[in-house]
Design a protein around this motif. Structure first.
Motif, PDB file in Angstrom:
ATOM      1  N   PHE A  56     -18.931  45.032   3.194  1.00  0.00           N
ATOM      2  CA  PHE A  56     -19.830  46.182   3.125  1.00  0.00           C
ATOM      3  C   PHE A  56     -20.601  46.247   1.810  1.00  0.00           C
ATOM      4  O   PHE A  56     -21.715  46.776   1.780  1.00  0.00           O
ATOM      5  CB  PHE A  56     -19.037  47.473   3.375  1.00  0.00           C
ATOM      6  CG  PHE A  56     -18.636  47.649   4.805  1.00  0.00           C
ATOM      7  CD1 PHE A  56     -19.571  47.956   5.771  1.00  0.00           C
ATOM      8  CD2 PHE A  56     -17.324  47.440   5.201  1.00  0.00           C
ATOM      9  CE1 PHE A  56     -19.212  48.084   7.099  1.00  0.00           C
ATOM     10  CE2 PHE A  56     -16.945  47.568   6.529  1.00  0.00           C
ATOM     11  CZ  PHE A  56     -17.889  47.883   7.481  1.00  0.00           C
ATOM     12  N   ARG A  57     -20.037  45.688   0.748  1.00  0.00           N
ATOM     13  CA  ARG A  57     -20.833  45.698  -0.484  1.00  0.00           C
ATOM     14  C   ARG A  57     -21.950  44.669  -0.399  1.00  0.00           C
ATOM     15  O   ARG A  57     -22.894  44.717  -1.193  1.00  0.00           O
ATOM     16  CB  ARG A  57     -19.949  45.502  -1.707  1.00  0.00           C
ATOM     17  CG  ARG A  57     -19.358  44.132  -1.933  1.00  0.00           C
ATOM     18  CD  ARG A  57     -20.173  43.333  -2.916  1.00  0.00           C
ATOM     19  NE  ARG A  57     -19.543  42.060  -3.232  1.00  0.00           N
ATOM     20  CZ  ARG A  57     -20.199  41.018  -3.711  1.00  0.00           C
ATOM     21  NH1 ARG A  57     -21.506  41.073  -3.890  1.00  0.00           N
ATOM     22  NH2 ARG A  57     -19.571  39.903  -3.982  1.00  0.00           N
ATOM     23  N   ARG A  58     -21.899  43.721   0.547  1.00  0.00           N
ATOM     24  CA  ARG A  58     -23.016  42.800   0.761  1.00  0.00           C
ATOM     25  C   ARG A  58     -24.015  43.356   1.773  1.00  0.00           C
ATOM     26  O   ARG A  58     -25.208  43.074   1.689  1.00  0.00           O
ATOM     27  CB  ARG A  58     -22.482  41.453   1.233  1.00  0.00           C
ATOM     28  CG  ARG A  58     -21.673  40.724   0.182  1.00  0.00           C
ATOM     29  CD  ARG A  58     -21.245  39.350   0.648  1.00  0.00           C
ATOM     30  NE  ARG A  58     -20.407  38.691  -0.360  1.00  0.00           N
ATOM     31  CZ  ARG A  58     -19.949  37.449  -0.259  1.00  0.00           C
ATOM     32  NH1 ARG A  58     -20.256  36.725   0.804  1.00  0.00           N
ATOM     33  NH2 ARG A  58     -19.192  36.940  -1.202  1.00  0.00           N
ATOM     34  N   LEU A  59     -23.515  44.116   2.734  1.00  0.00           N
ATOM     35  CA  LEU A  59     -24.410  44.658   3.755  1.00  0.00           C
ATOM     36  C   LEU A  59     -25.140  45.918   3.302  1.00  0.00           C
ATOM     37  O   LEU A  59     -26.316  46.121   3.604  1.00  0.00           O
ATOM     38  CB  LEU A  59     -23.613  44.974   5.028  1.00  0.00           C
ATOM     39  CG  LEU A  59     -23.037  43.801   5.814  1.00  0.00           C
ATOM     40  CD1 LEU A  59     -22.184  44.308   6.970  1.00  0.00           C
ATOM     41  CD2 LEU A  59     -24.152  42.911   6.344  1.00  0.00           C
ATOM     42  N   LEU A  60     -24.446  46.786   2.581  1.00  0.00           N
ATOM     43  CA  LEU A  60     -24.995  48.106   2.277  1.00  0.00           C
ATOM     44  C   LEU A  60     -26.181  48.125   1.314  1.00  0.00           C
ATOM     45  O   LEU A  60     -27.094  48.941   1.494  1.00  0.00           O
ATOM     46  CB  LEU A  60     -23.887  49.016   1.749  1.00  0.00           C
ATOM     47  CG  LEU A  60     -23.212  49.905   2.793  1.00  0.00           C
ATOM     48  CD1 LEU A  60     -22.011  50.623   2.190  1.00  0.00           C
ATOM     49  CD2 LEU A  60     -24.200  50.919   3.353  1.00  0.00           C
ATOM     50  N   PRO A  61     -26.220  47.282   0.264  1.00  0.00           N
ATOM     51  CA  PRO A  61     -27.360  47.412  -0.658  1.00  0.00           C
ATOM     52  C   PRO A  61     -28.721  47.256   0.016  1.00  0.00           C
ATOM     53  O   PRO A  61     -29.624  48.086  -0.201  1.00  0.00           O
ATOM     54  CB  PRO A  61     -27.098  46.291  -1.672  1.00  0.00           C
ATOM     55  CG  PRO A  61     -25.626  46.128  -1.675  1.00  0.00           C
ATOM     56  CD  PRO A  61     -25.205  46.343  -0.250  1.00  0.00           C
TER      57      PRO A  61
END
Length: 670
Positions: free
Chosen positions: A76-81
């Protein structure tokens, strides 16, 4: 739409990367030029599960810890930004160029998208009879598939955890248990998907449960792929057939209207065929095409392109005030989307992927995820708060400037023409008449179907009478005129409202309201049990853009049943209906625009068809909707309609004194 790159996998396959690129290209082309759905999203769903399963299966086979917490944070830290930056862009565009009536839906959908719940927001909106039809598609609508993916990224690792525990304790092969687990999910979800798609397709399309079998198919493919053996010619034929199936899916099938039941097997099996084809040497298969440099370059930006193409398209439609895109404009939209996707991928997605030190612990990833959420949540909260404050100030500053229907009465004061119209466009969701709460105690129905639709408002003091308002959404709108009288008279009010279901024993319901006859029977029995002093309902039904109007079917029989219990019956004549959303017309063209009004004779029958209904008093307030010879969109600075055919609560409330005078004239009020 997983943003994983080659470096994220132990075994990288360029052909699958190219397949992702082809799928996103199909999604974009079909959206922009054909106004259809391609089936490319189904390809993404399956591929994302394929890689997720392959990764976790390797860990299980190697006896390594699954690291579920770290996986969630890393994913999610790769998808969310990139998603957060896209949402900020959508919010900015919405503030600058979108009609303000669309803002509440955009606010809700931004929260839903941010929390990976957009699919459920759209599912429940699609089956909500009272959901407002928006003037334009939502620029966040495409986040539904990302939300489904995000939910599966939470669920699938838990499946692996359970299987790992069972395999260790029962000393069974984890791979066999995984095949059994995902096989069970595949069968259960596919059956459920077929059943729900056949009964309520608009809900099923966004329902996570109807999509799980597509992910399970990708997982089964990952687990069983090592056992697949076929000759190069067979692989080649299989691959080209699969590729042809993917490309032609959106042409041959109604993806938007028929998925995700058994029809979705088409893109799923086609994707499986392409992946199987590329799993071994096949000189003449499609792997070389899918591994070509153009597709690999496009695959690099596939996630970002999916994020940006839809809001670019919808914003173009808003700015140009059009409903479709030509070939030249479509090419420009695609070109702009490609440029924005490259900027988003290079400026946000790729730098975040390179920050591998954030993957060292779950808490670092959690901080990054929370930061991404906060970047969107903070301005969104501020915008909503600011708008609520503005609307509250508007209501206070111009409190005496909205007489509505009272401006039509003889001797009424002049209406100021320099004030904003009411209701405000951002307050339309509050313009459905609502009572204080669900029915309780003596007013609580025992029939569950009736209880779902029952609401009440009780008098603060001594109760003189109980009145019931019953029927469909048109009865509900007229409740806006009844409630001020009830408050003045000290009545308790019980409301039984079911959208699309008129309260007349032989009136057909709106399509899709299958339980209307049962509800009607239960509501009638409940009213007979309550024995109210008065029942309000509808007498007629008008047709859009037509002077045709008729009494409701079985109206007199319904009235007879009510009167047998000693109840007095008051029925409303229906208001004119339109093909055009009158509120949107006023918002875009202004209150004086000729296209927002109608000649009275074009939409109102010359005679009230229910004027001679036996046993009931029929109240006709059409003169206060269509004064003189015109049906007006704005009266007394109040917008009359909230959509094509329903009155705003704000205007219905101003009809309270007019209704009170009519009730007094027929002896219903002292």
């Amino acid at each position: 739409m997983d943003s994983a790159g080659p470096g994220d996998r132990a075994t990288y396959r360029a052909d699958i990367d190219g397949l992702r690129a082809l799928a996103i290209l199909l999604v974009v082309v079909y959206h922009v030029w054909f106004g259809r759905v391609s089936g490319g999203v189904d390809v993404f769903l399956m591929i994302s599960a394929f890689f997720l399963t392959a990764s976790f299966a390797r860990r299980l086979d190697a006896g390594r810890r699954l690291g579920v917490g770290r996986y969630w944070m890393r994913k999610f830290r790769r998808l969310l930004p990139a998603a957060a930056v896209t949402m900020l862009g959508i919010l900015a565009a919405s503030l600058l160029v979108y009609p303000s009536s669309t803002w509440p839906a955009i606010w809700r959908q931004t929260w839903a998208s941010l929390l990976y719940l957009q699919n459920w927001e759209l599912a429940f909106t699609n089956v909500d009879y009272y959901a407002r039809e928006e003037s334009i598609p939502s620029p966040l609508q495409h986040f539904w598939s990302l939300s489904v993916q995000g939910q599966v990224f939470i669920i699938w690792p838990l499946v692996f955890l359970v299987v790992a525990v069972i395999a260790r304790r029962a000393r069974l092969r984890a791979s066999s248990l995984l095949v059994a687990a995902f096989g069970a999910i595949f069968l259960a979800s596919l059956v459920f998907s077929i059943v729900e798609t056949s009964s309520r397709q608009s809900f099923a399309y966004f329902d996570t449960r109807t999509r799980l079998w597509e992910f399970a198919a990708g997982s089964l493919l990952a687990l069983l792929l090592p056992r697949f053996a076929a000759s190069p010619p067979v692989r080649a034929v299989l691959g080209w057939m699969g590729l042809a199936g993917i490309v032609t899916c959106g042409i041959a099938l109604d993806v938007q209207g028929g998925f995700p039941g058994y029809l979705a097997l088409w893109p799923v099996l086609s994707t499986a065929a392409v992946i199987l084809s590329g799993s071994g040497p096949s000189r003449w298969g499609p792997a070389a095409l899918l591994s070509s440099r153009p597709l690999r370059l496009l695959a690099r930006d596939a996630y970002a392109l999916y994020l940006v193409h839809w809001p670019v398209l919808i914003t173009w439609l808003v700015v140009t005030d059009r409903t479709s895109v030509g070939w030249l404009a479509g090419g420009a939209i695609i070109a702009i989307s490609l440029v924005l996707a490259r900027v988003l991928a290079a400026g946000v997605e790729e730098p975040m992927r390179r920050l591998r030190r954030l993957d060292g612990s779950a808490w670092r990833g959690a901080v990054a995820v929370v930061a991404c959420v906060a970047v969107v949540a903070a301005p969104l909260t501020l915008w909503q708060w600011t708008e609520r404050a503005r609307v509250a100030a508007l209501a206070q500053d111009f409190a005496g400037s909205y007489p509505g229907a009272m401006s039509l009465l003889p001797g009424a004061d002049d209406v100021p023409d320099d004030v904003p119209l009411w209701p405000d466009a951002t307050s339309l969701d509050d313009e459905w008449v609502a009572l204080d709460g669900p029915c309780r105690d003596l007013y609580a129905p025992t029939d569950p179907l009736v209880a779902e639709t029952c609401a009440e408002t009780r008098s603060d003091g001594w109760v003189r009478d109980l009145v019931v308002i019953v029927g469909d959404s048109h009865a509900q709108q007229w409740a806006g005129a009844v409630l001020p009288i009830a408050e003045d008279q000290g009545w308790d009010v019980v409301a039984l409202f079911k959208g699309g279901c008129s309260f007349a024993l032989e009136e057909p319901p709106v399509d899709g309201v299958d339980d209307c006859p049962q509800w009607r029977d239960g509501a009638l029995a409940f009213i007979e049990e309550l024995r109210p002093s008065m029942v309000f309902g509808m007498a007629t039904k008008s047709l859009p853009e037509s002077a045709d109007e008729r009494a409701l079917g079985g109206l007199e029989a319904t009235v007879d049943r009510l009167r047998e219990s000693g109840t007095s019956v008051v029925l409303f004549r229906d208001n004119p209906r339109f093909e055009q959303n009158i509120f949107f017309c006023v918002e875009s063209a202004g209150p004086a625009a000729p296209e927002c009004r109608r000649p009275r004779e074009a939409v109102v029958a010359a005679e009230n068809p229910a004027s001679l209904v036996r046993g009931a008093d029929v109240v006709d307030l059409v003169d206060h909707l269509c004064p003189d010879s015109w049906c007006l969109p704005v009266i007394g600075n109040v917008i009359v309609y909230l959509d094509h055919n329903h009155l705003t609560h704000s205007y219905a409330r101003t009809l309270g004194p007019v209704l009170a005078a009519r009730l007094t004239a027929i002896g219903k009020l002292g």
